[in-house]
Design a protein around this motif. Structure first.
Motif, PDB file in Angstrom:
ATOM      1  N   THR A 290       6.469   0.989  -2.321  1.00  0.00           N
ATOM      2  CA  THR A 290       5.274   0.728  -1.529  1.00  0.00           C
ATOM      3  C   THR A 290       5.685   0.324  -0.117  1.00  0.00           C
ATOM      4  OG1 THR A 290       5.188  -1.645  -2.069  1.00  0.00           O
ATOM      5  CG2 THR A 290       3.988  -0.141  -3.541  1.00  0.00           C
ATOM      6  N   VAL A 291       4.720   0.399   0.795  1.00  0.00           N
ATOM      7  CA  VAL A 291       4.877  -0.188   2.124  1.00  0.00           C
ATOM      8  C   VAL A 291       4.280  -1.585   2.045  1.00  0.00           C
ATOM      9  CG1 VAL A 291       4.362  -0.007   4.584  1.00  0.00           C
ATOM     10  CG2 VAL A 291       4.587   2.070   3.185  1.00  0.00           C
ATOM     11  N   ARG A 292       5.099  -2.580   2.330  1.00  0.00           N
ATOM     12  CA  ARG A 292       4.623  -3.969   2.206  1.00  0.00           C
ATOM     13  C   ARG A 292       4.419  -4.590   3.587  1.00  0.00           C
ATOM     14  NH1 ARG A 292       8.583  -8.205  -0.471  1.00  0.00           N
ATOM     15  NH2 ARG A 292       9.481  -8.110   1.635  1.00  0.00           N
ATOM     16  N   PHE A 293       3.183  -5.018   3.831  1.00  0.00           N
ATOM     17  CA  PHE A 293       2.861  -5.856   4.975  1.00  0.00           C
ATOM     18  C   PHE A 293       2.797  -7.292   4.462  1.00  0.00           C
ATOM     19  CE2 PHE A 293       1.274  -1.736   6.077  1.00  0.00           C
ATOM     20  CZ  PHE A 293       1.271  -1.642   7.465  1.00  0.00           C
TER      21      PHE A 293
ATOM     22  N   LEU B 280       0.834  -1.199   0.000  1.00  0.00           N
ATOM     23  CA  LEU B 280       0.000   0.000   0.000  1.00  0.00           C
ATOM     24  C   LEU B 280       0.870   1.250   0.000  1.00  0.00           C
ATOM     25  CD1 LEU B 280       0.129   1.313   3.118  1.00  0.00           C
ATOM     26  CD2 LEU B 280      -1.217  -0.714   3.596  1.00  0.00           C
ATOM     27  N   ASN B 281       0.223   2.382  -0.229  1.00  0.00           N
ATOM     28  CA  ASN B 281       0.838   3.693  -0.049  1.00  0.00           C
ATOM     29  C   ASN B 281      -0.151   4.611   0.638  1.00  0.00           C
ATOM     30  OD1 ASN B 281       3.599   3.918  -0.954  1.00  0.00           O
ATOM     31  ND2 ASN B 281       2.854   3.465  -3.023  1.00  0.00           N
ATOM     32  N   VAL B 282       0.381   5.520   1.447  1.00  0.00           N
ATOM     33  CA  VAL B 282      -0.420   6.554   2.089  1.00  0.00           C
ATOM     34  C   VAL B 282      -0.247   7.834   1.284  1.00  0.00           C
ATOM     35  CG1 VAL B 282      -0.769   7.942   4.171  1.00  0.00           C
ATOM     36  CG2 VAL B 282      -0.184   5.506   4.372  1.00  0.00           C
ATOM     37  N   GLU B 283      -1.333   8.384   0.837  1.00  0.00           N
ATOM     38  CA  GLU B 283      -1.292   9.571  -0.026  1.00  0.00           C
ATOM     39  C   GLU B 283      -0.496  10.697   0.624  1.00  0.00           C
ATOM     40  OE1 GLU B 283      -4.494  12.848  -1.643  1.00  0.00           O
ATOM     41  OE2 GLU B 283      -5.146  10.749  -1.484  1.00  0.00           O
ATOM     42  N   GLY B 284       0.455  11.250  -0.147  1.00  0.00           N
ATOM     43  CA  GLY B 284       1.227  12.377   0.336  1.00  0.00           C
ATOM     44  C   GLY B 284       2.389  12.022   1.233  1.00  0.00           C
TER      45      GLY B 284
END
Length: 370
Positions: free
Chosen positions: A338-341, A297-301
């Motif tokens: 991306t941030v991967r969980f 996922l990514n967090v906007e900004g």
């Protein structure tokens, strides 16, 4: 600590695995390098592990080759089977362990999606093989390697599957899928230690060795032995790693990999369900596809590395940020990282709740700062 980086390496290792490695190091026999009892015990253990792996991957035990991991496995296979004149079909989901050996050889490449229909569109008269991962290490998307293996066999193409993210989580059958080669690693879903992996080969696959040297027999021959597995196993094996695989395979058989898969999928699905109500979070999953326990996922900004760093420092949640050594899938989704969980056998529903709450707080703080 909540460990959600199992796609990099699994945090949980069975107690019997740890104990077996420690015990071996007290009596470190070198298989094929002596007739003493430690060497013979080690040789029997190596053979037993080949048999267990052959059972897991549904192949002949003497066609199970040990390597240092899936990177060496893929390099051995790609550089040992192909040349610059060959046309290879691969996917945008591949890891650099596939892409860089192909670039280095100068193979003619076609890159596409991971379905049989996509692959069909790229077949040419000079196409030699299809190389595909079973599961994307970025999104967790599951590819139909069984259907692709059968399609390749019917069309006279070689097929190579990278199971780095699926071995120990999804069933993989070399014979039923009609795949020619399976490459695997031990330290992820197989719950073994780092530095051990291997190759499972079908019949009539002739791979030029990546390295030659000691084999423990035929020492006066000027050429390295050609029979498997010795043909691809020059030098001393990583016996502690093989010991760890041996015991972890027992653990996985007791658990049932189908139960592990469902556990990880349920966690990921619940996580995605909660995230769907969050504003400003982009999850890289598509509704019509099947996934494992990986969620990117990514967090906007916000930079992915910053999000991952906050999760670790302030919440004790361990993830991975970056391109994950898979550049083409990031180009496909229009992102650089991306941030991967990646959830595993060690995670519980409580972890999902805490991960979700942490992300909610990070989004709220970001909103105030904006």
């Amino acid at each position: 600590m909540i460990y959600a980086d199992n796609a990099a390496t699994t945090y949980f290792k069975p107690e019997k695995t740890i104990a077996a490695v420690c015990e071996y190091l007290k009596h470190p026999g070198n298989p094929g390098r002596g007739n003493n009892h430690m060497a013979m015990d080690a040789a029997r253990m190596v053979l037993d592990t080949r048999i267990k792996l052959a059972d897991l991957f549904d192949c002949d035990f003497d066609h199970v080759v040990f390597t240092s991991g899936v990177t060496e496995s893929l390099n051995t296979v790609i550089q040992g089977l192909f040349g610059p004149q060959d046309h290879i079909i691969t996917t945008y989901m591949e890891h650099n362990s596939v892409l860089r050996p192909l670039y280095r050889l100068g193979c003619r490449l076609s890159v596409c999606g991971g379905s049989t229909e996509e692959i069909k569109k790229h077949i040419r008269s000079d196409t030699k093989a299809v190389i595909i991962n079973h599961v994307s290490n970025v999104t967790g998307e599951i590819n139909d390697i069984e259907g692709i293996g059968k399609f390749c066999r019917q069309n006279g193409l070689l097929s190579v599957a990278d199971t780095a993210q699926s071995a120990g989580v999804l069933p993989v059958s070399l014979k039923e899928s009609e795949l020619d080669v399976i490459c695997f690693t031990g330290h992820k879903g197989l719950l073994a230690m780092q530095g051990i992996g291997g190759i499972c080969l079908g019949e009539d696959i002739d791979i030029r060795p990546l390295k030659v040297g000691g084999s423990g027999f035929a020492s006066f021959d000027t050429e390295h032995p050609k029979q498997y597995p010795s043909a691809l196993e020059a030098g001393t094996l990583n016996v502690p790693g093989i010991v760890s695989l041996n015991r972890s395979l027992d653990f996985l058989k007791e658990c049932g990999i189908e139960n592990i898969l469902r556990h990880e999928q349920l966690l990921a699905e619940e996580f995605c369900r909660i995230l769907s109500s969050f504003d400003g979070v982009k999850v890289y999953r598509e509704k019509e596809k099947e996934y494992t326990g990986i969620v990117s996922l990514n967090v906007e900004g916000m930079d992915a590395a910053a999000v991952s760093d906050i999760l670790s420092r302030e919440y004790g949640i361990e993830t991975r940020a970056g391109a994950h050594c898979a550049p083409l899938i990031h180009e496909h989704y229009g992102t650089e990282s991306t941030v991967r969980f990646s959830f595993g056998i060690n995670n519980r529903k409580e972890d999902i709740r805490e991960c979700s709450e942490a992300l909610k707080e990070i989004i709220k703080i970001r909103g105030h700062e904006a």
